[in-house]
Design an enzyme around this catalytic site. Sequence first.
Site, mmCIF file in Angstrom:
data_model
loop_
_atom_site.group_PDB
_atom_site.id
_atom_site.type_symbol
_atom_site.label_atom_id
_atom_site.label_comp_id
_atom_site.label_asym_id
_atom_site.label_seq_id
_atom_site.Cartn_x
_atom_site.Cartn_y
_atom_site.Cartn_z
ATOM 1 C CG ASP A 137 -2.303 0.516 0.946
ATOM 2 O OD1 ASP A 137 -2.421 1.359 0.040
ATOM 3 O OD2 ASP A 137 -3.263 0.117 1.643
ATOM 4 C CG ASP B 49 -9.216 2.114 -1.176
ATOM 5 O OD1 ASP B 49 -8.197 1.957 -1.887
ATOM 6 O OD2 ASP B 49 -9.226 1.976 0.061
#
Length: 743
Positions: A148, A203
């Site tokens: 991430d 996202d």
Amino acid sequence: MKKIACIILCLAACHGLMAQKWEKIGDRPQMGWNSWNKFGGNISEDLIKGIADALVETGLRDAGYVYVNLDDCWHGERDADGFIQADPKRFPSGIKALADYVHAKGLKLGIYSDCGTATCAGRPGSLGHEYQDALQYARWEVDYLKEDWCNTADVNARGAYRLMSDALRASGRPIFLSMCEWGSNKPWLWARDIGHSWRIGPDIWCNFDSTRVHPQGFTDIGVMQCIRLCEPLRKYAGPGHWNDPDMLEVGNGMTVNEDRAHFTMWCMMASPLILGNDLRAMSQETKAILMNREMIAVDQDELGVQGLRVATEQGLEFWFKPLTGGDWAMTILNPTKEAVNYDLNWQHFNFIDTEVSRLGTHFYMQAYKIRNLWTHKDEGLTSLANKVWRKLTVPARDVVSYRLTPVTTKRTTTAQLLTARLGKLQKKGIMFGHQDDPFYGLGWSYEGGRSDVRDLVGDYPAVMGFELGGIEVGDDKNLDSVPFQVMRREIIAQHRRGGIVTISWHPRNPHTGGTSWVNAQERDKNTVAAVLPGGKDHEVFQIWLGRLTNFLASLCDEQGQPIPFIFRPWHENSGGWFWWGRGLCSAEEYKALWNMTQDFVTRTLPYNILWSWSPNYGFEPDVLKTYPGHDRVDVIGLDAYQQRGGEQAFIATLNKDLTTLSALAAEKGKLLALTECGYQNVPDPTWWTRVLKPQIEKFPLSYFLVWRNADHHQYFAPAPDTSDAPDFRKMVADKRILMLGDL
Ligand code: BMA
């Protein structure tokens, strides 16, 4: 000293090795499950084991979903040596035990980290611990890492992911690297050799068509927003390096229609299929969507080409994805909130994917078996005719999706039609042709359809020649300064008025940087060998062939059908002036170049090209060793120019070579042509009728084409005020010499 040199060499070699990501994993988009979309940070080893069990029991594993991926919050502290440990409360048996558990079930384990100081949920990040973390994952026998991008102030994205990629490589265990950088630094431009997939945007959230802004300022996006971001990036994706529009939300609360559309579009875009729902409690509908093997096969297709939107009509989006074996997946996406009725006519979808695969649908020539990918029923064949096949209704926020499989069709191709037409015309007479006829002439240029020949005799040449030199390097104009846009227009105009089009190509030299014509320093360089498979310039030359092919593919009529033409690459190879010529490569290499070119172009344009092979006159008998073969050649040509004071030699050589070539052509009924000829500036006012015409009439020629009227220093066709004009007029007056009007 020797030792030091050895060590340095070893280090260099190791470094070279490590600067490569793990190969041979991720050749298809990854499939599996991840904990985040449904469970967030609330994960434990029992949950993960339960999910692993469900993957097996439901049959999802056997459908291809093999990765079980932990997302954020599995971490505990780093130990005294800095090695990361699992959270002892949530994962009391540790990650190795969990890996053993999922491996025993025929699954693979994925883990999660972050390029920054901490993960998004505040657990330890990998910054400064990359090699240690990679080593730890390898010890635990982890198979997949999602990395991430939270808490990365001052971190360089490319450097950070490169570092982790190298670390994973050095760990000795093949680990898939899923880059989760949200597209902030355009990873598609630099990560091909670093990771196996990269996120292309923010996202996803469980919503079909809207965004949600968090109080902290970041935004989640819906299914349609993911699609819009992924769509323009298709050229960057391919086996081993995929665009990732984020994990699936199927089964998390959207309607069945929305879930179906979401899943279908991920498959159409060759996206990773990482499930995000609770597999232990799935509805039948959810299961049916996720386990649609025919749809999964679209996603996992070996070609690995991300689909594209070909049209948008009545609010519907028409998506196509080329598949292996000539198949296509076709999806009609209705993103609107109303059902839409649509009359489907396959002829509206003739297109060539010039951006990535260079494959075309060719619905006018190729029929396909139609398989409905959601009802799992065969629905007949596509029609070659321009008519409505079926009236459809596409429900709101849903899809209709087909797999099209080519069936053998016996339709005559446009190339066959052109061959037949040329055969007929040859019985009638010999067509006159002129290179670059409508662009410029003696004392004029670009006057919209003007032509020296027409100025003189009131009619266009039956054949027009066009030249593509320069298209391969992306130039706007060819080597003779003709803009390709104008050329495309004139080629289509010549076709529309019933004339014949022939195209030559003098590409540059990819090996030396020079032109088609070799100079003294280039004479000992084998460019042909260099562009063949395995050669140093093969890859560059593939790009050149791609540009060539894309231009050829743009030569279409109003219905989107490629127009037929004669293509004449690698000409005059019996002479030693071009890089593919005599003495510069072997006959075998020449033929390999021909075949490679033809196979490349034919993959995109299988139906409309006649291939012309044309050596220069005065050839040695061994030129026949470079003949690509009757199965590869449609027009056998000869290039022959008279030199000043060389009339007798011209006549003798022309006769000799046309005799040889007409015998070759007769073996298989091939067309014969003087693909280039002329006498520069025609200094003999009776040349046309006294010298040329009597010679060409002896042979069953389809056409003779004279080269371009560049300017007063180099011209081959007459103009109204050149001294050969009356003689040319006399030649053309003969019924056997065909101009455009005679066709
Ligand atoms: C040659 C000459 C050149 C030209 C080339 C390609 O024969 O006419 O001026 O650049 O053909 O058309």
